[in-house]
Design a protein around this motif. Sequence first.
Motif, mmCIF file in Angstrom:
data_model
loop_
_atom_site.group_PDB
_atom_site.id
_atom_site.type_symbol
_atom_site.label_atom_id
_atom_site.label_comp_id
_atom_site.label_asym_id
_atom_site.label_seq_id
_atom_site.Cartn_x
_atom_site.Cartn_y
_atom_site.Cartn_z
ATOM 1 N N VAL A 144 67.725 6.411 1.435
ATOM 2 C CA VAL A 144 68.727 5.342 1.497
ATOM 3 C C VAL A 144 68.430 4.410 2.663
ATOM 4 O O VAL A 144 68.584 3.200 2.565
ATOM 5 C CB VAL A 144 70.152 5.934 1.624
ATOM 6 C CG1 VAL A 144 71.169 4.835 1.906
ATOM 7 C CG2 VAL A 144 70.538 6.682 0.364
ATOM 8 N N ALA A 145 67.955 4.972 3.782
ATOM 9 C CA ALA A 145 67.680 4.166 4.971
ATOM 10 C C ALA A 145 66.437 3.300 4.821
ATOM 11 O O ALA A 145 66.193 2.419 5.624
ATOM 12 C CB ALA A 145 67.524 5.083 6.185
ATOM 13 N N GLY A 146 65.627 3.557 3.794
ATOM 14 C CA GLY A 146 64.461 2.714 3.576
ATOM 15 C C GLY A 146 63.136 3.359 3.876
ATOM 16 O O GLY A 146 62.267 2.720 4.434
ATOM 17 N N GLY A 147 62.956 4.632 3.544
ATOM 18 C CA GLY A 147 61.630 5.239 3.601
ATOM 19 C C GLY A 147 60.852 4.807 2.366
ATOM 20 O O GLY A 147 61.428 4.636 1.293
ATOM 21 N N PHE A 148 59.543 4.629 2.511
ATOM 22 C CA PHE A 148 58.736 4.145 1.403
ATOM 23 C C PHE A 148 57.410 4.885 1.313
ATOM 24 O O PHE A 148 56.917 5.422 2.300
ATOM 25 C CB PHE A 148 58.446 2.642 1.555
ATOM 26 C CG PHE A 148 59.671 1.795 1.452
ATOM 27 C CD1 PHE A 148 60.080 1.293 0.225
ATOM 28 C CD2 PHE A 148 60.438 1.507 2.570
ATOM 29 C CE1 PHE A 148 61.218 0.511 0.125
ATOM 30 C CE2 PHE A 148 61.578 0.731 2.483
ATOM 31 C CZ PHE A 148 61.970 0.236 1.249
ATOM 32 N N ARG A 149 56.826 4.884 0.114
ATOM 33 C CA ARG A 149 55.489 5.409 -0.103
ATOM 34 C C ARG A 149 54.884 4.704 -1.314
ATOM 35 O O ARG A 149 55.586 4.036 -2.067
ATOM 36 C CB ARG A 149 55.502 6.921 -0.325
ATOM 37 C CG ARG A 149 56.083 7.351 -1.654
ATOM 38 C CD ARG A 149 56.002 8.860 -1.829
ATOM 39 N NE ARG A 149 56.590 9.266 -3.093
ATOM 40 C CZ ARG A 149 57.347 10.334 -3.242
ATOM 41 N NH1 ARG A 149 57.624 11.100 -2.206
ATOM 42 N NH2 ARG A 149 57.818 10.645 -4.431
ATOM 43 N N ASN A 186 48.058 11.184 -9.121
ATOM 44 C CA ASN A 186 46.775 11.410 -8.445
ATOM 45 C C ASN A 186 47.008 11.757 -6.980
ATOM 46 O O ASN A 186 46.467 12.709 -6.467
ATOM 47 C CB ASN A 186 45.886 10.159 -8.500
ATOM 48 C CG ASN A 186 45.288 9.918 -9.850
ATOM 49 O OD1 ASN A 186 44.985 10.851 -10.585
ATOM 50 N ND2 ASN A 186 45.107 8.662 -10.201
ATOM 51 N N TRP A 187 47.789 10.928 -6.296
ATOM 52 C CA TRP A 187 48.078 11.123 -4.874
ATOM 53 C C TRP A 187 49.270 10.259 -4.474
ATOM 54 O O TRP A 187 49.697 9.389 -5.217
ATOM 55 C CB TRP A 187 46.857 10.803 -4.002
ATOM 56 C CG TRP A 187 46.226 9.465 -4.247
ATOM 57 C CD1 TRP A 187 45.168 9.196 -5.085
ATOM 58 C CD2 TRP A 187 46.595 8.201 -3.674
ATOM 59 N NE1 TRP A 187 44.877 7.852 -5.070
ATOM 60 C CE2 TRP A 187 45.734 7.218 -4.206
ATOM 61 C CE3 TRP A 187 47.571 7.811 -2.767
ATOM 62 C CZ2 TRP A 187 45.818 5.871 -3.855
ATOM 63 C CZ3 TRP A 187 47.666 6.471 -2.418
ATOM 64 C CH2 TRP A 187 46.787 5.519 -2.962
ATOM 65 N N MET A 188 49.822 10.553 -3.276
ATOM 66 C CA MET A 188 50.918 9.781 -2.688
ATOM 67 C C MET A 188 50.591 9.528 -1.224
ATOM 68 O O MET A 188 49.964 10.363 -0.587
ATOM 69 C CB MET A 188 52.232 10.559 -2.755
ATOM 70 C CG MET A 188 52.708 10.854 -4.126
ATOM 71 S SD MET A 188 54.272 11.772 -4.015
ATOM 72 C CE MET A 188 54.340 12.462 -5.642
ATOM 73 N N GLN A 189 51.020 8.379 -0.723
ATOM 74 C CA GLN A 189 50.828 8.052 0.691
ATOM 75 C C GLN A 189 52.104 7.439 1.236
ATOM 76 O O GLN A 189 52.557 6.402 0.752
ATOM 77 C CB GLN A 189 49.661 7.078 0.857
ATOM 78 C CG GLN A 189 49.471 6.555 2.264
ATOM 79 C CD GLN A 189 49.058 7.632 3.243
ATOM 80 O OE1 GLN A 189 48.118 8.358 2.983
ATOM 81 N NE2 GLN A 189 49.753 7.738 4.355
ATOM 82 N N HIS A 229 43.635 12.572 -2.587
ATOM 83 C CA HIS A 229 44.204 11.639 -1.617
ATOM 84 C C HIS A 229 43.083 10.923 -0.871
ATOM 85 O O HIS A 229 42.301 11.555 -0.177
ATOM 86 C CB HIS A 229 45.092 12.396 -0.632
ATOM 87 C CG HIS A 229 45.945 11.481 0.163
ATOM 88 N ND1 HIS A 229 45.487 10.819 1.268
ATOM 89 C CD2 HIS A 229 47.216 11.091 0.002
ATOM 90 C CE1 HIS A 229 46.446 10.073 1.760
ATOM 91 N NE2 HIS A 229 47.509 10.228 1.008
ATOM 92 N N PRO A 230 42.975 9.601 -1.018
ATOM 93 C CA PRO A 230 41.914 8.893 -0.298
ATOM 94 C C PRO A 230 42.272 8.781 1.176
ATOM 95 O O PRO A 230 43.445 8.747 1.536
ATOM 96 C CB PRO A 230 41.908 7.515 -0.958
ATOM 97 C CG PRO A 230 43.308 7.318 -1.413
ATOM 98 C CD PRO A 230 43.806 8.702 -1.799
ATOM 99 N N PRO A 231 41.259 8.769 2.032
ATOM 100 C CA PRO A 231 41.576 8.571 3.449
ATOM 101 C C PRO A 231 42.203 7.207 3.652
ATOM 102 O O PRO A 231 41.826 6.236 3.002
ATOM 103 C CB PRO A 231 40.216 8.673 4.140
ATOM 104 C CG PRO A 231 39.193 8.558 3.071
ATOM 105 C CD PRO A 231 39.851 8.872 1.765
#
Length: 140
Positions: free
Chosen positions: A65-70, A82-85, A130-132
């Motif tokens: 709710v506070a605005g975290g994103f990925r 595939n992956w998340m960042q 997960h790509p670097p």
Amino acid sequence: MERLRHDSQHTAISPVASQPLLHLHWQTSVDLSVPTNNTGELFIHYGSPLITRSNTVIVPVKTTVAGGFRIESRVGGTGATNWMQSSDWSPPPHGWYPSFSPTLTPKNRIYFPGGGGTVYYCDNADSTNHPPSAKSRFTG
């Protein structure tokens, strides 16, 4: 150029028919924590998904709710992850959420916002692992 816009009215009518839209192949959420208010209105602008030439879908996701994103990398044909960042970017003081919008370059690099005026990047959007990622700071 004429091929891209089709005609002077920019109708972009394609000589190739699209596939029929008969059913949904997969879906995913772009907001894991939708805020509630008394009006029922959402004051949020969501970032657009990006699709690579290899049919990898990059989806910006609001996680708190506070605005975290990925960003999430998904297989275009199945929706499998595939992956998340995650990002440490947070929106400025606001009455609505600005969009968290990644960018894909012609060389398949993804850039997305980081905290404190920084920018993250990943060099292989089509990676199944997960790509670097790295972080750059822009100074004035």
